[in-house]
Design a protein around this motif. Sequence first.
Motif, PDB file in Angstrom:
ATOM      1  N   ASP A  60      -8.227 -16.471  -7.858  1.00 48.71           N
ATOM      2  CA  ASP A  60      -7.360 -17.012  -9.341  1.00 48.71           C
ATOM      3  C   ASP A  60      -6.151 -17.864  -8.968  1.00 48.71           C
ATOM      4  O   ASP A  60      -5.061 -17.952  -9.158  1.00 48.71           O
ATOM      5  CB  ASP A  60      -7.032 -15.795  -9.894  1.00 48.71           C
ATOM      6  N   ASN A  61      -6.516 -18.564  -8.168  1.00 47.88           N
ATOM      7  CA  ASN A  61      -5.203 -19.653  -7.404  1.00 47.88           C
ATOM      8  C   ASN A  61      -4.174 -19.520  -7.274  1.00 47.88           C
ATOM      9  O   ASN A  61      -3.177 -20.227  -6.989  1.00 47.88           O
ATOM     10  CB  ASN A  61      -5.023 -20.730  -8.605  1.00 47.88           C
ATOM     11  N   GLY A  62      -4.821 -18.601  -6.894  1.00 48.52           N
ATOM     12  CA  GLY A  62      -2.899 -17.495  -5.624  1.00 48.52           C
ATOM     13  C   GLY A  62      -2.211 -16.542  -6.997  1.00 48.52           C
ATOM     14  O   GLY A  62      -0.849 -16.172  -6.196  1.00 48.52           O
ATOM     15  N   ARG A  63      -2.654 -16.559  -7.805  1.00 54.74           N
ATOM     16  CA  ARG A  63      -1.538 -16.488  -8.927  1.00 54.74           C
ATOM     17  C   ARG A  63      -1.486 -14.539  -9.183  1.00 54.74           C
ATOM     18  O   ARG A  63      -2.785 -13.633  -7.861  1.00 54.74           O
ATOM     19  CB  ARG A  63      -2.566 -15.906 -10.271  1.00 54.74           C
ATOM     20  N   PRO A  64      -0.372 -14.118  -8.549  1.00 54.93           N
ATOM     21  CA  PRO A  64       0.100 -12.611  -8.759  1.00 54.93           C
ATOM     22  C   PRO A  64      -0.001 -11.728 -10.165  1.00 54.93           C
ATOM     23  O   PRO A  64      -0.484 -12.140 -11.745  1.00 54.93           O
ATOM     24  CB  PRO A  64       1.462 -12.676  -9.020  1.00 54.93           C
ATOM     25  N   LYS A  65      -1.082 -10.468  -9.430  1.00 53.58           N
ATOM     26  CA  LYS A  65      -1.447  -9.909  -9.975  1.00 53.58           C
ATOM     27  C   LYS A  65      -0.664  -8.155 -10.142  1.00 53.58           C
ATOM     28  O   LYS A  65      -0.632  -8.013  -8.390  1.00 53.58           O
ATOM     29  CB  LYS A  65      -3.084  -9.366 -10.039  1.00 53.58           C
ATOM     30  N   LEU A  66      -0.838  -7.357 -10.787  1.00 53.98           N
ATOM     31  CA  LEU A  66      -0.096  -5.901 -10.280  1.00 53.98           C
ATOM     32  C   LEU A  66      -1.465  -5.098 -10.417  1.00 53.98           C
ATOM     33  O   LEU A  66      -2.264  -4.870 -11.009  1.00 53.98           O
ATOM     34  CB  LEU A  66       0.433  -5.597 -11.941  1.00 53.98           C
ATOM     35  N   TRP A  67      -0.769  -4.638  -9.167  1.00 59.77           N
ATOM     36  CA  TRP A  67      -2.038  -3.288  -9.183  1.00 59.77           C
ATOM     37  C   TRP A  67      -1.226  -1.568  -9.002  1.00 59.77           C
ATOM     38  O   TRP A  67      -0.054  -2.230  -8.629  1.00 59.77           O
ATOM     39  CB  TRP A  67      -1.993  -3.377  -6.874  1.00 59.77           C
ATOM     40  N   ILE A  68      -1.972  -0.862  -9.659  1.00 57.79           N
ATOM     41  CA  ILE A  68      -1.232   0.106  -9.355  1.00 57.79           C
ATOM     42  C   ILE A  68      -2.654   1.040  -8.616  1.00 57.79           C
ATOM     43  O   ILE A  68      -3.552   1.092  -9.706  1.00 57.79           O
ATOM     44  CB  ILE A  68      -1.676   1.146 -10.699  1.00 57.79           C
ATOM     45  N   LEU A  69      -2.437   1.911  -7.629  1.00 61.96           N
ATOM     46  CA  LEU A  69      -3.327   2.753  -7.064  1.00 61.96           C
ATOM     47  C   LEU A  69      -3.497   4.278  -6.738  1.00 61.96           C
ATOM     48  O   LEU A  69      -1.921   4.572  -6.206  1.00 61.96           O
ATOM     49  CB  LEU A  69      -3.850   1.881  -5.450  1.00 61.96           C
ATOM     50  N   PRO A  70      -4.064   5.050  -6.584  1.00 62.93           N
ATOM     51  CA  PRO A  70      -3.591   6.599  -6.563  1.00 62.93           C
ATOM     52  C   PRO A  70      -3.755   6.432  -5.468  1.00 62.93           C
ATOM     53  O   PRO A  70      -3.844   5.328  -4.497  1.00 62.93           O
ATOM     54  CB  PRO A  70      -4.950   7.222  -7.204  1.00 62.93           C
ATOM     55  N   LEU A  71      -2.288   7.120  -5.034  1.00 66.24           N
ATOM     56  CA  LEU A  71      -1.798   7.013  -3.220  1.00 66.24           C
ATOM     57  C   LEU A  71      -2.393   8.321  -2.909  1.00 66.24           C
ATOM     58  O   LEU A  71      -1.918   9.622  -3.472  1.00 66.24           O
ATOM     59  CB  LEU A  71      -0.768   7.268  -3.177  1.00 66.24           C
ATOM     60  N   GLN A  72      -2.982   8.478  -1.537  1.00 64.88           N
ATOM     61  CA  GLN A  72      -3.167   9.510  -0.402  1.00 64.88           C
ATOM     62  C   GLN A  72      -2.198  10.171  -0.070  1.00 64.88           C
ATOM     63  O   GLN A  72      -1.530   9.201   0.371  1.00 64.88           O
ATOM     64  CB  GLN A  72      -4.646   9.245  -0.300  1.00 64.88           C
ATOM     65  N   TRP A  73      -2.247  10.669   0.833  1.00 65.82           N
ATOM     66  CA  TRP A  73      -1.610  11.306   2.159  1.00 65.82           C
ATOM     67  C   TRP A  73      -2.335  12.052   2.937  1.00 65.82           C
ATOM     68  O   TRP A  73      -3.041  13.173   2.118  1.00 65.82           O
ATOM     69  CB  TRP A  73      -0.744  12.145   1.259  1.00 65.82           C
ATOM     70  N   ASP A  74      -2.021  11.262   4.139  1.00 65.69           N
ATOM     71  CA  ASP A  74      -3.322  11.865   5.089  1.00 65.69           C
ATOM     72  C   ASP A  74      -2.720  14.006   5.366  1.00 65.69           C
ATOM     73  O   ASP A  74      -1.936  14.149   4.493  1.00 65.69           O
ATOM     74  CB  ASP A  74      -3.423  11.028   6.146  1.00 65.69           C
ATOM     75  N   GLU A  75      -3.375  14.019   6.462  1.00 67.09           N
ATOM     76  CA  GLU A  75      -3.173  15.373   7.101  1.00 67.09           C
ATOM     77  C   GLU A  75      -1.998  16.272   7.099  1.00 67.09           C
ATOM     78  O   GLU A  75      -1.186  16.754   7.406  1.00 67.09           O
ATOM     79  CB  GLU A  75      -4.189  16.139   7.889  1.00 67.09           C
ATOM     80  N   ASP A  76      -1.077  14.557   7.727  1.00 68.84           N
ATOM     81  CA  ASP A  76       1.199  14.786   8.779  1.00 68.84           C
ATOM     82  C   ASP A  76       1.008  14.155   7.261  1.00 68.84           C
ATOM     83  O   ASP A  76       3.140  14.396   7.808  1.00 68.84           O
ATOM     84  CB  ASP A  76       0.982  13.845   9.442  1.00 68.84           C
ATOM     85  N   GLY A  77       1.317  14.266   5.907  1.00 70.75           N
ATOM     86  CA  GLY A  77       1.892  13.858   5.158  1.00 70.75           C
ATOM     87  C   GLY A  77       2.014  12.166   4.875  1.00 70.75           C
ATOM     88  O   GLY A  77       3.374  12.464   4.261  1.00 70.75           O
ATOM     89  N   TRP A  78       1.725  11.534   5.672  1.00 69.69           N
ATOM     90  CA  TRP A  78       2.037   9.632   5.111  1.00 69.69           C
ATOM     91  C   TRP A  78       0.966   9.213   4.005  1.00 69.69           C
ATOM     92  O   TRP A  78       0.351   9.809   4.026  1.00 69.69           O
ATOM     93  CB  TRP A  78       2.112   9.533   6.544  1.00 69.69           C
TER      94      TRP A  78
END
Length: 99
Positions: free
Chosen positions: A75-93
């Motif tokens: 889209d011609n480099g237009r910025p877009k807002l992203w909202i993603l669920p954040l996951q956490w690995d087994e070490d808490g990262w």
Amino acid sequence: MGLLLPGGAEQLQNRGRACSRHSGPYLDREGRDLHHGGGTLVLQGNDRWPGVGHCAVYTFDGVDYLIFHGYDREDNGRPKLWILPLQWDEDGWPVAHLE
């Protein structure tokens, strides 16, 4: 939950850090100090979304989300807002993936 690195849209990455108190030290997953080049990759752009960054983490109704912008090459480099669920690995990262 991330550190935006300079270097142009194609080199932006979000990196996580951890500390036991506000004054630091701020360490990456391997224990390297962020003041000395450390950083753990949390989110990286891809061919369509080369520049993702300026992130924030929020929790709504017990679910953590990574909120950031990305530049859309289809889209011609237009910025877009992203909202993603954040996951956490087994070490808490945090772990996030562009879908």
